[in-house]
Write an enzyme that holds these catalytic residues in place. Structure first.
Site, PDB file in Angstrom:
ATOM      1  N   GLU A 266       0.659  -1.046  -0.276  1.00 35.09           N
ATOM      2  CA  GLU A 266       0.044  -0.022  -0.117  1.00 35.09           C
ATOM      3  C   GLU A 266       0.787   1.207  -0.043  1.00 35.09           C
ATOM      4  O   GLU A 266       1.461   1.636   0.976  1.00 35.09           O
ATOM      5  CB  GLU A 266      -0.956   0.045   1.282  1.00 35.09           C
ATOM      6  CG  GLU A 266      -1.688  -1.254   1.267  1.00 35.09           C
ATOM      7  CD  GLU A 266      -2.974  -1.168   0.630  1.00 35.09           C
ATOM      8  OE1 GLU A 266      -3.437  -0.436  -0.182  1.00 35.09           O
ATOM      9  OE2 GLU A 266      -3.380  -2.405   0.377  1.00 35.09           O
ATOM     10  N   GLU A 398       4.498  13.126  -4.986  1.00 31.71           N
ATOM     11  CA  GLU A 398       3.639  13.107  -3.643  1.00 31.71           C
ATOM     12  C   GLU A 398       4.367  13.974  -2.562  1.00 31.71           C
ATOM     13  O   GLU A 398       5.356  14.067  -2.266  1.00 31.71           O
ATOM     14  CB  GLU A 398       3.743  11.619  -2.962  1.00 31.71           C
ATOM     15  CG  GLU A 398       2.781  11.630  -1.868  1.00 31.71           C
ATOM     16  CD  GLU A 398       2.902  10.028  -1.178  1.00 31.71           C
ATOM     17  OE1 GLU A 398       3.936   9.532  -1.042  1.00 31.71           O
ATOM     18  OE2 GLU A 398       1.815   9.685  -0.750  1.00 31.71           O
TER      19      GLU A 398
HETATM   20  P1  NAD Z   1       8.530   4.826   4.185  1.00 30.33           P
HETATM   21  O1  NAD Z   1       8.462   3.924   3.126  1.00 30.33           O
HETATM   22  O2  NAD Z   1       9.845   5.592   4.704  1.00 30.33           O
HETATM   23  O3  NAD Z   1       8.692   3.809   5.539  1.00 30.33           O
HETATM   24  C1  NAD Z   1       7.476   2.863   5.790  1.00 30.33           C
HETATM   25  C2  NAD Z   1       7.923   1.679   6.686  1.00 30.33           C
HETATM   26  O4  NAD Z   1       8.881   0.977   5.981  1.00 30.33           O
HETATM   27  C3  NAD Z   1       8.684   2.177   7.873  1.00 30.33           C
HETATM   28  O5  NAD Z   1       8.309   1.321   9.014  1.00 30.33           O
HETATM   29  C4  NAD Z   1      10.121   2.127   7.476  1.00 30.33           C
HETATM   30  O6  NAD Z   1      10.954   1.838   8.710  1.00 30.33           O
HETATM   31  C5  NAD Z   1      10.024   0.741   6.660  1.00 30.33           C
HETATM   32  N1  NAD Z   1      11.231   0.770   5.624  1.00 30.33           N
HETATM   33  C6  NAD Z   1      11.921   1.229   5.107  1.00 30.33           C
HETATM   34  N2  NAD Z   1      12.750   1.016   3.991  1.00 30.33           N
HETATM   35  C7  NAD Z   1      12.538  -0.443   4.298  1.00 30.33           C
HETATM   36  C8  NAD Z   1      13.158  -1.355   3.517  1.00 30.33           C
HETATM   37  N3  NAD Z   1      14.342  -1.361   2.843  1.00 30.33           N
HETATM   38  N4  NAD Z   1      12.744  -2.708   3.882  1.00 30.33           N
HETATM   39  C9  NAD Z   1      11.684  -2.915   4.878  1.00 30.33           C
HETATM   40  N5  NAD Z   1      11.169  -2.052   5.515  1.00 30.33           N
HETATM   41  C10 NAD Z   1      11.640  -0.508   5.283  1.00 30.33           C
HETATM   42  O7  NAD Z   1       7.492   5.578   4.292  1.00 30.33           O
HETATM   43  P2  NAD Z   1       6.954   6.757   5.162  1.00 30.33           P
HETATM   44  O8  NAD Z   1       7.711   8.023   4.843  1.00 30.33           O
HETATM   45  O9  NAD Z   1       7.300   6.224   6.582  1.00 30.33           O
HETATM   46  O10 NAD Z   1       5.346   7.052   5.182  1.00 30.33           O
HETATM   47  C11 NAD Z   1       4.950   7.863   4.072  1.00 30.33           C
HETATM   48  C12 NAD Z   1       4.460   6.993   2.841  1.00 30.33           C
HETATM   49  O11 NAD Z   1       3.541   5.895   3.168  1.00 30.33           O
HETATM   50  C13 NAD Z   1       3.915   7.796   1.910  1.00 30.33           C
HETATM   51  O12 NAD Z   1       4.536   7.677   0.444  1.00 30.33           O
HETATM   52  C14 NAD Z   1       2.445   7.321   1.980  1.00 30.33           C
HETATM   53  O13 NAD Z   1       1.724   7.682   0.863  1.00 30.33           O
HETATM   54  C15 NAD Z   1       2.542   5.963   2.343  1.00 30.33           C
HETATM   55  N6  NAD Z   1       1.201   5.577   2.768  1.00 30.33           N
HETATM   56  C16 NAD Z   1       0.487   4.729   2.014  1.00 30.33           C
HETATM   57  C17 NAD Z   1      -0.711   4.102   2.633  1.00 30.33           C
HETATM   58  C18 NAD Z   1      -1.529   3.396   1.682  1.00 30.33           C
HETATM   59  O14 NAD Z   1      -2.499   2.852   2.254  1.00 30.33           O
HETATM   60  N7  NAD Z   1      -1.347   3.377   0.372  1.00 30.33           N
HETATM   61  C19 NAD Z   1      -1.100   4.711   3.764  1.00 30.33           C
HETATM   62  C20 NAD Z   1      -0.275   5.363   4.724  1.00 30.33           C
HETATM   63  C21 NAD Z   1       0.955   5.676   4.220  1.00 30.33           C
END
Ligand code: NAD
Length: 533
Positions: A266, A398
């Site tokens: 997601e 975004e």
């Molecule tokens: P992010 O991708 O930086 O981090 C999300 C999670 O992934 C964190 O827990 C992080 O520690 C982990 N992570 C990071 N790199 C990883 C890797 N290589 N392997 C495994 N885990 C890893 O995102 P963010 O900045 O924390 O959140 C914002 C983003 O989330 C935005 O792009 C937003 O649109 C998206 N989001 C999507 C939904 C949806 O339902 N589509 C809902 C909420 C947020």
């Protein structure tokens, strides 16, 4: 010309939250750490004070948590689904009973307004009730059509995949600790959740409440930490449900692909709102306010670009700006403030960079546009831009903050093509009084959910329907049956009676071939009549 003005501001005396430092210490002890570890002090964007301290896991903790969860899962898989449902319904009741405590804690962790925390709580309760009541029926073995009517009996069984790794961001911590774990647990899996460290306390609070409701200890584990702990989880879990950014989604998909495990992703969005010429103007403006500024825009389905038909554009822009300027900003534990703070510094930096970049390249600022250090170091005004062009970052990237761009359109075909040019396809919103036309237009937008006369909540809260992204916004779906079935392995069991499918051994192959050919011809006609094709 529309001028930018000052927003209403609330500077209340700091209220006393319902959670205590002792509670946070107890929660911190629930983290799955298997040795002496470093810790992280968490600061609250709500009041800028120290919130608490949590241990930070190492990658080996993720492996050990998955191993422990695997042991608990073996017993859980054999528990009757109705007994699992009763635990989730107790959790539902406890969640509603204890809401004051968790609403305060979520607000302190994220800086969000009360109304946004409340939206999370209600969503979590709906998810618990929905999957508790639907899963027993949906997980029962399903009789399917067999090879030969009357001779073959075929069934589909759904088995748990094992240990589901859930990786989540910081924007909706309460929803994230519930909306993937509950269907995964109902399907008979164990869960290891890695929340963003900033919002680990909310996740730990949910885990404690589930255990109080009757969930066996060890079945739902929480590991803290950043990307390296997430990578370790992807390296050992049996399925990964990630909510996060598109770049992280690509990395996780690559790693999961190597292991041939399933993933649901997601991811991000650049969600459009389309206001057609016959829209109800006031309702559309209110929808834009909610869609663009709920949770200070840190919402995957929030609206970041608004296309308004030229007949309504000026009136829409005027009302939208007026109402945006009237929004009350602040950190309060009640409903007085309508928009809270951003949650993490890197998100604040992205918002500021996008706005500065757009203004430097010629965009017009209609409202907001400024940080508000007088309210808190991560507050940013709800911002409306226009005259936004493709070379500006805010045009296609975004932002994930309270920044929205307004565009005027006259030709529907052109605007649909512009909308669909985005690499993303998560959510969209269409405003019109003609509901039939609205559905027709909605079906031509490349997005996993499209709301008519709503910004995001109608599709999101329709729990029986799926939610997820087209294109770079994701893979797989949450909610609905899909949201449960992704956490299962399907097994087909077929019983053949009387004669084998390939014919009895004594029947010459030539005869068998002629008989089956005749049966297939008759069968085609029968099924065409039955299915009306
Ligand atoms: P992010 O991708 O930086 O981090 C999300 C999670 O992934 C964190 O827990 C992080 O520690 C982990 N992570 C990071 N790199 C990883 C890797 N290589 N392997 C495994 N885990 C890893 O995102 P963010 O900045 O924390 O959140 C914002 C983003 O989330 C935005 O792009 C937003 O649109 C998206 N989001 C999507 C939904 C949806 O339902 N589509 C809902 C909420 C947020």
């Amino acid at each position: 010309m529309i001028e930018t003005g000052r927003l209403s501001v609330i500077n209340p005396p700091r209220e006393v939250p319902q959670f205590t430092p002792e509670l946070l210490e107890r929660l911190a002890r629930r983290v799955s750490v298997f040795g002496p570890r470093a810790s992280q002090t968490l600061y609250s964007p709500f009041d800028e004070g120290v919130l608490g301290v949590i241990p930070l896991c190492k990658p080996e903790d993720a492996y050990l948590a998955v191993e422990q969860a695997r042991v608990a899962q073996a017993t859980w898989a054999r528990v009757d689904t109705r007994a699992k449902a009763r635990i989730m319904l107790r959790f539902h009741d406890l969640l509603l009973q204890r809401q004051a405590e968790i609403l305060d804690l979520t607000q302190y962790e994220t800086g969000k307004a009360r109304r946004d925390a409340q939206e999370e709580l209600l969503d979590a309760a709906i998810v618990a009730q929905f999957y508790a009541t639907r899963s027993p029926g949906w997980l029962r073995p399903r009789r399917t059509g067999g090879t030969f009517v009357g001779l073959t009996q075929t069934w589909e069984y759904r088995h748990p995949v094992g240990v589901v790794g859930v990786i989540s961001p910081w924007n909706y911590p309460l929803v994230m600790a519930v909306s993937e774990p509950i269907p995964a647990l109902m399907a008979g899996n164990a869960v290891v959740l890695k929340p963003d460290p900033q919002t680990a306390f909310t996740a730990l609070w949910i885990q404690a409440l589930m255990e109080e409701a009757g969930l066996p200890a060890g079945l739902f584990q929480i590991v803290t930490g950043g990307a390296e702990v997430g990578e370790a989880l992807v390296a050992c879990a049996d399925f990964i449900a990630l909510t996060g950014s598109t770049p992280t989604g690509r990395k996780v998909a690559r790693q999961a692909g190597e292991r041939l495990i399933g993933v649901s992703l997601e991811l991000g969005g650049k969600n459009p709102m389309l206001v057609l010429e016959d829209a109800n103007l006031e309702a559309a403006v209110d929808g834009a306010i909610h869609g663009a500024f709920a949770n200070a825009g840190q919402l995957c389905v929030s609206l970041e670009r608004i296309y308004v038909h030229e007949k309504l554009f000026d009136a829409f822009a005027r009302r939208f700006v007026e109402k945006t300027r009237a929004l009350r900003l602040g950190a309060t534990l009640d409903h007085r403030s309508q928009m809270g703070s951003l949650t993490v510094q890197r998100q604040f930096d992205t918002v500021l960079t996008h706005v500065q970049d757009a203004l430097a390249k010629g965009a017009t600022l209609l409202a907001g546009g400024r940080p508000r250090p007088d309210l808190g170091s991560l507050f940013f005004e709800p911002t409306i831009l226009t005259d936004v062009t493709p070379e500006m970052r805010v045009y296609s990237e975004e932002t994930f903050g309270p920044v929205v761009s307004l565009y005027r359109f006259s030709d529907l075909e052109q605007v649909l093509s512009l909308i669909n040019q985005s690499e993303y396809g998560l959510n969209a919103s269409v405003w019109t009084r003609n509901l039939r036309r609205g559905r027709e237009v909605a079906s031509r937008i490349q997005a996993g959910t499209v709301n008519i006369n709503e910004s995001y909540a109608a599709a999101w809260a329709s729990m029986d329907a799926t939610m997820g992204g087209f294109k770079a916004s994701g893979l797989g779906r949450r909610h609905g049956r899909e949201g449960l079935y992704r956490f299962t392995e399907i097994q087909t069991i077929a019983i053949e009676r009387l004669i084998p499918v390939t014919g009895p051994a004594w029947l010459p192959r030539g005869w068998y071939g002629r008989m089956v050919t005749a049966v297939l011809r008759a069968f085609k006609w029968l099924t065409r009549l039955w299915f009306r094709v």
